[in-house]
Write an enzyme that holds these catalytic residues in place. Structure first.
Site, PDB file in Angstrom:
ATOM      1  N   GLU B  40      -1.433  -0.978   1.413  1.00 37.31           N
ATOM      2  CA  GLU B  40      -2.290   0.075   2.272  1.00 37.31           C
ATOM      3  C   GLU B  40      -4.044  -1.367   2.443  1.00 37.31           C
ATOM      4  OE1 GLU B  40      -4.523   3.154  -0.352  1.00 37.31           O
ATOM      5  OE2 GLU B  40      -2.268   4.569  -0.469  1.00 37.31           O
ATOM      6  N   ASP B  51     -14.470   6.443  -3.608  1.00 41.71           N
ATOM      7  CA  ASP B  51     -14.069   5.053  -4.486  1.00 41.71           C
ATOM      8  C   ASP B  51     -15.390   4.868  -5.760  1.00 41.71           C
ATOM      9  OD1 ASP B  51     -12.288   3.894  -2.841  1.00 41.71           O
ATOM     10  OD2 ASP B  51     -13.047   4.125  -1.111  1.00 41.71           O
ATOM     11  N   TYR B 165       0.880  11.007  -1.348  1.00 39.51           N
ATOM     12  CA  TYR B 165       0.233  10.976  -2.486  1.00 39.51           C
ATOM     13  C   TYR B 165      -0.569  11.110  -3.198  1.00 39.51           C
ATOM     14  CZ  TYR B 165      -3.541   6.793  -3.937  1.00 39.51           C
ATOM     15  OH  TYR B 165      -4.428   6.109  -4.481  1.00 39.51           O
TER      16      TYR B 165
END
Lengths: 405, 268
Positions: B40, B51, B165
């Site tokens: 990734e 994040d 995911y």
């Protein structure tokens, strides 16, 4: 046409939507469902109005400004006095509404972001009032600039978390509040402070701020027997402006939003998102924003911490795109002059944010005739800005303010 | 995207341009040598909402080095030239894609040899136009499911391409000491609906966690732990005489994280 915005996808035309990590999709849906129920529930509405009246002091007055009107020799100027709200600005309208919704959803912990500290103070205030916990994210840089508001929030029992990422201002505080919400969405309610963010926030905040325009319309009709010719409001994220404009969208009234031009919109130091921004996604919504050619967000600048935001509410982006509202901008210096002018002519010290609206209204009123009217949304009071203004004008202790400049 | 079969996937994440474009290529090669099955490649962004601090700092370093979305995609071609053969997924926030142009983004990704894209702030409901482009260019748009997805799992999983995911727990990316007890149940639920491999990420940072998750999913994504390692090695990576040793240390760290996936059949 405009009655249908936002649509079921949270879109105002091309703008709005929900551009958030998957984790937040369920919390957003829960808020949306409960908001729709609450807005349709008469008892919720009554409770909201009751608290606005008995706690915040609504309705706020509509004040004619005779001295300013005489001095300009143009249109009659009226002020919608959001500065007289509890905590000093329109922010409390929204904070009360969202706290009631949080309560309805069984959430007792509030998350808020703040720039200048006005929304943070409003959130901390309602948290105290409703017996809730409150955690406020604030950029470290803003904490330095607004020390007094940081202390106010702490006095009210809120926890203030310094944000160290980015430029450490409102944009970064909003990022951090959203990140915290992602981790705590099971038991926290995110109380956003403006008509920004993912759907349903822009709609929700509008619904809790439209009381400004609803009241103003009624008051103006009662006093003048007609609607104002022009309404002017400042726009950062744009919650006071949407609150004021929304009830007038279908009427024959010129609506003018005023962005912060900082040191000038042709310099890199401004926050004029609609004038100079391009379409993109910020904080979960498609809107206009200040960004570079690669889509990295650019830090805005304004003397006013409340207008210092690189995006703008998606409904404003839409209203600009269809031409219903005209967006103009006012520099720091013009806002400072208007701040002093209103203080000296009417004995009202406006928030530096609201002074941007005053500056544009003064310019417009001058070109109008005495049988015409201009209504300014005076979104907040300037107590918080007095120290900054003293510094800005270079006034030393014991010196006469009138001699400065 | 061609994925190895009958093998738990080890999917590392690094940020393009952290600490430099050249080193990103070297680190990608090292990860392939360490047994990565998919890479990734994160595109640095000024406001990465999903994040935590570790990846925020990596993005800031990369942006300070003038990394951009087009440059990050072009790094894939450099990686291919240097021998990186594993599938590469471009991981980017949506706004840079919008500014490049959605179609140009897919065209550039395809042209440079990328194998898929992942946009963490583009939920299913907003992904319509991109799904169409993803199909046209043959580049899967990787979907995410979170512990809050609940009734959305079926819808997302049934449309998933490449791999699916799973976000391990509430919160942003970053090393976590513990993973929620409910994770196994959540992964089981996702696997029941998915036709593609189900991998789990967010917070996975130790070989013990990898070992624990191995049988519950088809692979793991490790990001912040590797980015943290890069951060520790920053100075050495950028010193010519120490660079190779630093890269070897990074590779060995990555290998230690992948190791539990390579052990023969564990009993539960």
């Amino acid at each position: 046409m405009m009655e249908h915005v936002p649509n079921e996808h949270g879109r105002f035309g091309d703008f709005g939507g929900k551009f958030v990590p998957e984790t937040l999709m369920l919390p957003l849906e829960e808020i949306e469902t409960e908001l729709d129920k609450a807005l349709a529930d008469e008892s919720f509405r009554q409770e909201y109005i009751r608290i606005l009246q008995h706690y915040s002091g609504r309705p706020t007055p509509l004040t004619f400004a005779p001295n300013l009107t005489r001095q300009l020799g143009g249109a009659k100027i009226y002020l919608k006095r959001e500065d007289l709200n509890h905590t000093g600005a329109h922010k409390i309208n929204n904070a009360i509404g969202q706290a009631l919704l949080a309560k309805r959803m069984g959430k007792k912990k509030l998350i808020a972001e703040t720039g200048a500290g006005q929304h943070g103070v409003a959130a901390a205030t309602v948290a105290a009032h409703f017996g809730m916990e409150c955690i406020v994210f604030m950029g470290e840089e803003d904490m330095k600039r607004q020390e007094l508001n940081v202390f106010r929030m702490k006095l009210l029992g809120a926890e203030v978390v310094p944000v160290l990422s980015g430029n450490r201002t409102l944009k970064d505080a909003t990022n951090e509040a959203i990140r915290y919400w992602v981790a705590h969405c099971d038991d926290h309610f995110y109380m956003i402070g403006s008509v920004v963010g993912p759907h349903p926030y822009p709609k929700m905040v509008r619904e809790f701020q439209r009381v400004i325009g609803d009241e103003a319309k009624e008051q103006f009709l009662a006093g003048e027997g007609t609607l104002p010719d022009v309404i002017v409001a400042c726009v950062g994220g744009g919650s006071n402006a949407i609150g004021m404009f929304y009830p007038f969208l279908q009427d024959d009234v010129r609506l003018v939003g005023v962005e912060a031009a900082g040191k000038g919109i042709d310099t890199p130091h401004h926050a004029a998102t609609i004038a100079k921004g391009t379409k993109g996604v910020i904080h979960g919504a498609m809107t206009y924003l200040l960004q570079d050619e690669y889509g990295q967000i650019i830090e805005p600048y304004s003397i006013s911490a409340g207008l210092d935001y690189p995006g703008v509410g998606p409904e404003h982006a839409y209203l600009a795109s269809i031409g219903r509202v005209r967006y103009e901008s006012v520099t720091d210096e013009e806002a400072v002059a208007a701040f002093q002018l209103l203080a000296q002519t009417e004995g009202i010290i406006p928030a530096i944010e609201s002074a941007h609206a005053v500056a544009k209204a003064v310019e417009l009123a001058r070109q109008m005739t005495p049988d015409e009217t201009v209504l300014i949304c005076l979104s907040g009071r300037g107590d918080k800005d007095v120290q900054m203004m003293m510094h800005h004008l270079g006034v030393k202790e014991g010196e006469d303010v009138a001699s400065a400049r | 995207m061609r994925l190895p079969v009958n093998r738990s996937l080890f999917i590392p994440f690094i940020v393009a341009g952290d600490p430099s474009a050249d080193l990103t290529v070297d680190l990608a090669l090292a990860l392939q040598d360490a047994g990565a099955d998919v890479l990734e490649l994160g595109v640095p962004y000024s406001d990465p909402l999903a994040d935590g601090p570790t990846i925020q700092r990596a993005a800031a370093r990369a942006l300070a080095g003038q990394m951009t979305l087009p440059k990050a995609i072009q790094l894939v071609a450099d990686m291919r030239k240097k021998g990186v053969k594993i599938p590469i997924i471009i991981f980017t926030y949506y706004n840079p894609v919008l500014q490049l142009g959605e179609e140009s983004f897919f065209a550039l990704a395809q042209e440079n040899g990328a194998d898929g894209v992942l946009i963490p702030d583009l939920p299913f409901e907003e992904s319509g136009p991109l799904l169409e482009l993803s199909e046209r260019f043959g580049l899967p748009l990787i979907s995410l499911v979170a512990p809050t997805s609940k009734q959305r799992i079926e819808q997302i999983a049934s449309a998933a391409q490449g791999f699916l995911y799973c976000v391990s727990s509430l919160g942003v990316t970053g090393v976590r000491e513990t993973l929620p007890e409910s994770l196994g149940h959540f992964l089981g639920e996702v696997k029941r609906h998915s036709r593609v491999p189900v991998v789990v990420g967010f917070g996975i940072s130790t070989p013990e966690q990898v070992a624990m998750l191995k049988d519950a999913c088809d692979g793991v994504v490790v990001g912040s732990a590797l980015v943290q390692k890069i951060e520790q090695l920053l100075e050495r990576l950028q010193t010519s005489e120490e660079k190779n040793a630093a890269i070897a240390e990074f590779a060995s760290y990555a290998r230690s994280l992948a190791a539990p996936l390579r052990e023969p059949c564990s009993s539960r």
